[in-house]
Design an enzyme around this catalytic site. Structure first.
Site, PDB file in Angstrom:
ATOM      1  N   TYR A 167      56.115  43.277   2.371  1.00  0.00           N
ATOM      2  CA  TYR A 167      55.853  42.631   3.659  1.00  0.00           C
ATOM      3  C   TYR A 167      55.775  41.105   3.570  1.00  0.00           C
ATOM      4  O   TYR A 167      55.655  40.440   4.586  1.00  0.00           O
ATOM      5  CB  TYR A 167      54.584  43.203   4.291  1.00  0.00           C
ATOM      6  CG  TYR A 167      54.885  44.500   5.018  1.00  0.00           C
ATOM      7  CD1 TYR A 167      55.723  44.503   6.138  1.00  0.00           C
ATOM      8  CD2 TYR A 167      54.385  45.708   4.561  1.00  0.00           C
ATOM      9  CE1 TYR A 167      56.032  45.688   6.783  1.00  0.00           C
ATOM     10  CE2 TYR A 167      54.691  46.899   5.205  1.00  0.00           C
ATOM     11  CZ  TYR A 167      55.515  46.882   6.326  1.00  0.00           C
ATOM     12  OH  TYR A 167      55.833  48.040   6.963  1.00  0.00           O
ATOM     13  N   ASP A 195      56.507  74.423  -7.237  1.00  0.00           N
ATOM     14  CA  ASP A 195      57.351  75.385  -6.530  1.00  0.00           C
ATOM     15  C   ASP A 195      58.470  75.865  -7.441  1.00  0.00           C
ATOM     16  O   ASP A 195      58.916  75.121  -8.334  1.00  0.00           O
ATOM     17  CB  ASP A 195      57.995  74.728  -5.302  1.00  0.00           C
ATOM     18  CG  ASP A 195      57.016  74.602  -4.136  1.00  0.00           C
ATOM     19  OD1 ASP A 195      55.984  75.308  -4.160  1.00  0.00           O
ATOM     20  OD2 ASP A 195      57.302  73.797  -3.222  1.00  0.00           O
TER      21      ASP A 195
END
Lengths: 367, 504
Positions: free
Chosen positions: A109, A247
């Site tokens: 930023y 997973d």
């Protein structure tokens, strides 16, 4: 900007890095003023694995220095990369001089229109790490903490007390400044790393830590630097076994390898980020039959999944250091099916915490 | 409107006259006289081209042919009157060449000769004339422009004059429309490329001769012009003829305060002035292709199109050229050694006449001519590239390649960042060291923007230096002028740019 210490001279590491940055700046000027050529930057190139199609996986060591990359103003793509690198380096120099810290997002930023996306800053930071030969946290650049921890653990970080033991099923953010973690106390028997926050919350709800005397960590997907460094710190300091639950799909497998072997993006720093001791607790492709998962929980691998799995099968470290992992990945690809950890909650919400994980650890069903 | 065959004929007769002047190797005058006798209705225009060069060889005209249909459809009467004598002749010869005659052998009529009476010295040269129905005013405008273009060459030892004889009333008056005498005034030792550059500068300063004098409003001095020169030549040996190509490129930047007519002279279009053997002509297709195939991007230019307009002028159109900038290009392809052999001379004539469509049969290109065309193509391209590189080398920042321009765009940001690294350092010794490297005094470090601008200047300087190709030096190396060197370089060049390799 987060201020950590008022006196930078008390940080020899900072002085050392500032010296290197000045040396780099000097070399840029020498290119221009003495050699009369455009500034160029030579970066060592690292990789943490190779995919040698000839099958010669044993010639490749982890963290192999893989040649050099020369960023030269002669190339337009390099010019932009150099611009980003120098802008970030200027910020880093200020951080080190003032001993302050910024997150990668904060840096983005500062010049959002120039950097255009976070990845540009991330790459610039990695380039600087390679250039001045240090880890990212040495630059006083931190990532916004993503990881969570709970369990039988207590530690101090910059004087602040993290007492997870008072409520072992309450999640705590993993500290950003892992190098400042000290006085680690623990009564756990093992560390469980879970891929997803949903599973972490399931275990918290089931008071898994209280029942099992362990520490549970999640990196919420691909683990960030802080999570990996924190896990490594715990494994090193506490000498506890670490198990990983992901997973049963190529992405879960890739996350698993990131914990154990490090990521390619940060291969230059893999030595301090990887946890070679970690074991794969599950879920394995064979668990579908073993635990009688209903067919509706099994999903076919997409072409993208297959492609990713096939590519991962070529990684040298799987051949060399984790042939069993590779073999399970091969089975996943062969069956063409994938499923998530949550599939075990179909029969009972607490099946995962009451049966699956404890039985696997107790019976040593991990690889 | 397409150029008439009378104009094409005139242009070719002037070209032949120039060749005769060159062959004579003496100071020569080439006169073009236009007359419009009042007694004819409709009015006729008599065009006479005379020169004091070597006498005409009838071989120049014997190969000319034209059908009676073509002649009748044209604005000229199909008859050429030829008067010629050379220094060794005792007489002045007169001929009439009628293209109305269908049998070729009967076309040339030998007319009674005129004795010189021993005055050999003065009476040398040729005069060729014909009559056309073209409007005299239009013809004057056209031929004036043609002569102005020829004057760009400043042909050594040749003065050119254009006269119009007004025959109104009882007397007649001769007006000098143009007198180009630079060719004889300039030192003979002045290289051809310098003459060409000087000629183009004159041409540009007068806005392409649109104005009579140099435009002071736009150009306060000749030094304002950015001039690049390029010379390429084929190998010189016993077997090969020395073929030269010269290119001059002038860049002008007209001030925004210039008046409207000046600004109109400045456009994104460039007329390529092309000369072959010291005569203006249309650029051959192969040379035009070569021109188009130049990597203009490497000079920061984008060529949108190249085309020949109806007057036979080649126009290049540029993209992203500043509205006040104009590029002027002149190309000259010629044989360095003269006088050329009579065979070559005949070939030239054949070439010229083929272009105006009055050769009966299209002759097959001889191997020599084919070789020359290919050679021209390569030499023209080479000369233009050398001229562009010359400009680049002489004028900092001019013709930066597209790539260099992009890289230069990063210079301000990079210099700001590097300056920031120096200025934000809390190590004063380091700052002093950097100041020393940059050639600055330690006190300058604190000056606002000094370090930044110094670094930026150095980055831009290196970018501009890098953009000047190293081959610029090579192309002036002596070996270029040795036998077959051009063939080798061209082959490499063609390979680089993905073109067909030419076997010269």
């Amino acid at each position: 900007m987060e201020e950590r210490s008022r006196d930078s001279s008390s940080k020899p590491q900072n002085l050392h890095l500032l010296q290197r940055i000045k040396g780099f700046t000097r070399s840029l000027l020498e290119d221009l003023c003495i050699r009369h050529c455009l500034p160029s930057v030579t970066l060592d190139r690292y990789r943490n694995y190779c995919s040698d199609p000839t099958g010669n996986w044993y010639c490749c060591n982890s963290n192999l220095l893989n040649g050099e990359e020369i960023l030269s103003l002669e190339k337009e793509s390099h010019a932009y990369r150099l611009d980003a690198l120098l802008r970030v380096l200027l910020i880093v120099q200020t951080l080190l001089q003032e001993n302050k810290h910024l997150s990668k997002r904060d840096i983005y930023y500062i010049h959002p229109s120039v950097f255009s996306e976070q990845q540009v800053v991330d790459r610039a930071i990695n380039d600087i790490c390679i250039l001045v030969k240090c880890s990212r946290h040495n630059l006083n650049v931190v990532s916004v903490g993503k990881g969570l921890v709970m369990g039988w653990l207590r530690f101090l970080q910059a004087g602040r007390k993290f007492d997870c033991m008072r409520s072992p099923s309450t999640s705590h953010p993993i500290p950003m400044h892992v190098e400042e973690v000290e006085d680690v106390m623990c009564v756990a028997k093992y560390i469980l790393v879970v891929e997803k926050e949903t599973v972490f919350q399931r275990l918290a709800n089931d008071k898994f830590c209280e029942k099992n005397r362990c520490i549970v960590i999640t990196g919420r997907g691909y683990p960030d630097v802080s999570t990996r460094r924190f896990l490594r710190l715990l494994v090193e300091k506490l000498c506890l076994p670490a198990y990983c639950l992901v997973d049963c799909d190529p992405y879960g497998f890739d996350i698993l390898t990131t914990y154990r072997f490090g990521s390619m993006n940060m291969a230059f720093d893999a030595k301090v980020l990887r946890v070679p001791e970690i074991r794969w607790l599950g879920v394995f492709p064979s668990d579908a039959e073993k635990y009688h998962l209903p067919d509706r929980c099994l999903l076919p691998l997409t072409p993208k999944d297959k492609n990713k799995a096939e590519t991962m099968l070529q990684r040298c470290y799987l051949h060399r250091e984790a042939p069993q992992w590779r073999s399970e990945l091969g089975i996943m690809l062969q069956r063409g099916m994938k499923f998530e950890i949550e599939a075990f909650s179909v029969s009972s919400f607490s099946f995962l915490s009451d049966e699956y994980i404890p039985s696997k650890i107790q019976d040593g069903v991990y690889i | 409107m397409a150029i008439s065959s009378a104009r094409k004929l005139c242009q070719n007769l002037i070209a032949l006259a120039i060749q005769r002047c060159r062959i004579s190797n003496n100071l020569c005058r080439l006169s073009i006289l236009l007359k419009s006798p009042p007694e004819f209705n409709p009015p006729l225009l008599r065009v006479s081209i005379s020169d004091t060069g070597a006498g005409s060889s009838l071989a120049e005209f014997k190969c000319m042919n034209c059908t009676s249909t073509q002649v009748s459809a044209e604005t000229w009467d199909g008859v050429l009157s030829i008067t010629t004598t050379s220094i060794c002749d005792n007489e002045i010869h007169h001929y009439s060449l009628s293209f109305k005659e269908t049998i070729a052998t009967r076309r040339l009529s030998r007319l009674p000769t005129t004795p010189k009476n021993g005055r050999k010295f003065r009476q040398v040269g040729s005069e060729v004339s014909f009559t056309t129905q073209e409007n005299i005013d239009d013809f004057v405008v056209w031929i004036t422009q043609l002569c102005q273009k020829i004057s760009i060459l400043k042909i050594p030892m040749v003065a050119i004059e254009l006269l119009v004889e007004q025959m109104n009333g009882p007397g007649s008056r001769c007006d000098h429309l143009l007198l180009a005498k630079d060719g004889i005034l300039l030192p003979l030792s002045m290289p051809s490329i310098e003459r060409l550059a000087s000629g183009l500068e004159d041409y540009v300063l007068k806005h392409g001769n649109a104005v009579d004098k140099e435009c002071q409003e736009c150009f306060s001095s000749r030094e304002q012009l950015k001039v690049g020169r390029g010379v390429a030549c084929s190998g010189q040996s016993v077997k090969t003829t020395v073929q030269m190509a010269e290119a001059v490129i002038v860049i002008t930047e007209v001030p925004e305060s210039s008046n409207f007519s000046c600004l109109r002279a400045c456009s994104k279009m460039t007329e390529v002035l092309y000369f072959q053997d010291f005569s203006p002509c249309s650029i051959p297709q192969l040379s035009l292709n070569a021109l188009a195939s130049i990597d203009w991007q490497s000079y920061g230019l984008t060529l949108i199109s190249n085309a020949e307009d109806e007057d036979g002028c080649t126009i290049l159109e540029w993209e992203n050229l500043s509205p006040f900038t104009c590029i002027h290009i002149v190309l000259h392809s010629y044989h360095k050694e003269y006088p050329p052999s009579i065979i070559m001379k005949t070939n030239n004539v054949q070439n010229n006449l083929r272009t105006i469509g009055i050769l009966k049969n299209q002759p097959v290109l001889t191997p020599q001519m084919h070789r020359r065309t290919q050679c021209d193509r390569n030499l023209v391209k080479k000369a233009v590239k050398i001229a562009l590189d010359d400009l680049k080398a002489k004028y900092t920042g001019l013709f930066l390649s597209s790539h260099a321009l992009k890289i230069r765009g990063y210079a301000p940001d990079l210099s700001r960042a590097i300056a920031g690294l120096i200025l934000s350092s809390n190590d004063k010794d380091f700052q002093g060291e950097c100041a020393s490297l940059l050639g600055l005094q330690p006190v300058d470090i604190n000056g606002e923007g000094i370090v930044d601008s110094c670094i930026k200047e150095k980055i831009i300087g290196v970018i501009e230096m890098n953009d000047i190709k190293p081959k610029y030096v090579k192309e002036y190396a002596p070996h270029l002028f040795e036998d077959n060197s051009i063939q080798k370089e061209e082959s490499q060049d063609a390979e680089d740019e993905g073109e067909d390799i030419l076997d010269l």
